[in-house]
Design a protein around this motif. Structure first.
Motif, PDB file in Angstrom:
ATOM      1  N   UNK A 139      -4.400 -15.086 -51.140  1.00  0.00           N
ATOM      2  CA  UNK A 139      -4.578 -15.662 -50.749  1.00  0.00           C
ATOM      3  C   UNK A 139      -5.180 -17.333 -51.406  1.00  0.00           C
ATOM      4  N   UNK A 140      -5.626 -17.042 -51.567  1.00  0.00           N
ATOM      5  CA  UNK A 140      -6.614 -18.328 -52.123  1.00  0.00           C
ATOM      6  C   UNK A 140      -5.251 -19.223 -53.138  1.00  0.00           C
ATOM      7  N   UNK A 141      -3.951 -18.477 -53.826  1.00  0.00           N
ATOM      8  CA  UNK A 141      -3.497 -19.702 -54.565  1.00  0.00           C
ATOM      9  C   UNK A 141      -2.124 -20.052 -53.139  1.00  0.00           C
ATOM     10  N   UNK A 142      -2.375 -19.942 -52.117  1.00  0.00           N
ATOM     11  CA  UNK A 142      -1.314 -20.102 -51.299  1.00  0.00           C
ATOM     12  C   UNK A 142      -0.979 -21.838 -50.718  1.00  0.00           C
ATOM     13  N   UNK A 143      -0.752 -22.331 -51.215  1.00  0.00           N
ATOM     14  CA  UNK A 143      -0.392 -23.516 -50.324  1.00  0.00           C
ATOM     15  C   UNK A 143      -0.860 -24.101 -48.942  1.00  0.00           C
ATOM     16  N   UNK A 144      -1.371 -25.173 -49.118  1.00  0.00           N
ATOM     17  CA  UNK A 144      -1.437 -25.167 -47.807  1.00  0.00           C
ATOM     18  C   UNK A 144      -1.322 -26.944 -47.371  1.00  0.00           C
ATOM     19  N   UNK A 145      -0.945 -27.034 -46.190  1.00  0.00           N
ATOM     20  CA  UNK A 145      -0.434 -28.685 -46.010  1.00  0.00           C
ATOM     21  C   UNK A 145      -0.464 -29.827 -46.752  1.00  0.00           C
ATOM     22  N   UNK A 146      -1.790 -30.409 -46.629  1.00  0.00           N
ATOM     23  CA  UNK A 146      -2.211 -31.452 -47.030  1.00  0.00           C
ATOM     24  C   UNK A 146      -1.911 -31.584 -49.092  1.00  0.00           C
ATOM     25  N   UNK A 147      -1.763 -30.327 -50.037  1.00  0.00           N
ATOM     26  CA  UNK A 147      -2.071 -30.311 -50.956  1.00  0.00           C
ATOM     27  C   UNK A 147      -0.770 -30.332 -51.117  1.00  0.00           C
ATOM     28  N   UNK A 148       0.531 -29.910 -50.152  1.00  0.00           N
ATOM     29  CA  UNK A 148       1.654 -29.845 -50.282  1.00  0.00           C
ATOM     30  C   UNK A 148       1.888 -31.553 -50.364  1.00  0.00           C
ATOM     31  N   UNK A 149       1.045 -31.927 -49.505  1.00  0.00           N
ATOM     32  CA  UNK A 149       1.762 -33.600 -48.960  1.00  0.00           C
ATOM     33  C   UNK A 149       1.607 -34.278 -50.013  1.00  0.00           C
ATOM     34  N   UNK A 150       0.493 -34.625 -50.809  1.00  0.00           N
ATOM     35  CA  UNK A 150       0.181 -34.703 -51.649  1.00  0.00           C
ATOM     36  C   UNK A 150       1.101 -34.871 -52.856  1.00  0.00           C
ATOM     37  N   UNK A 151       1.296 -33.502 -53.289  1.00  0.00           N
ATOM     38  CA  UNK A 151       2.242 -33.232 -54.409  1.00  0.00           C
ATOM     39  C   UNK A 151       3.697 -34.248 -54.307  1.00  0.00           C
ATOM     40  N   UNK A 152       3.969 -34.560 -52.686  1.00  0.00           N
ATOM     41  CA  UNK A 152       5.544 -34.388 -52.812  1.00  0.00           C
ATOM     42  C   UNK A 152       5.647 -36.582 -52.733  1.00  0.00           C
TER      43      UNK A 152
END
Length: 90
Positions: free
Chosen positions: A13-26
């Protein structure tokens, strides 16, 4: 079988993406791509070639990003996958 899958999900579960990290990557990929496009339009010679190579890496990263967005695996919230996938594919 389902019980093993649930255990697997819980263990990773700790490896699952979260919305904030995904937004930073985009955001990072967008800014990096725009900067490299600008630099490739004003540079020449060896720096232009370097910029083109880096731009190729960014475009490959966009392919991976769009693939994950298309499978709803990037953002936790599905509508964000749809929205950013649509905008990014333009």
């Amino acid at each position: 079988m389902i019980n093993n899958y649930q255990k697997f999900l819980e263990a990773h579960k700790q490896y699952r993406s979260n919305n904030f990290t995904a937004l930073i990557i985009v955001t990072t990929m967008t800014l990096l791509g725009l900067i490299l496009l600008y630099l490739s339009s004003i540079l020449s010679g060896p720096l232009w070639i370097l910029t083109q190579l880096l731009l190729g890496v960014v475009i490959l990263q966009w392919f991976f990003l769009l693939h994950d967005l298309g499978h709803d695996h990037f953002f936790v919230y599905k509508p964000l996958n749809v929205f950013f996938g649509f905008i990014s594919s333009l």
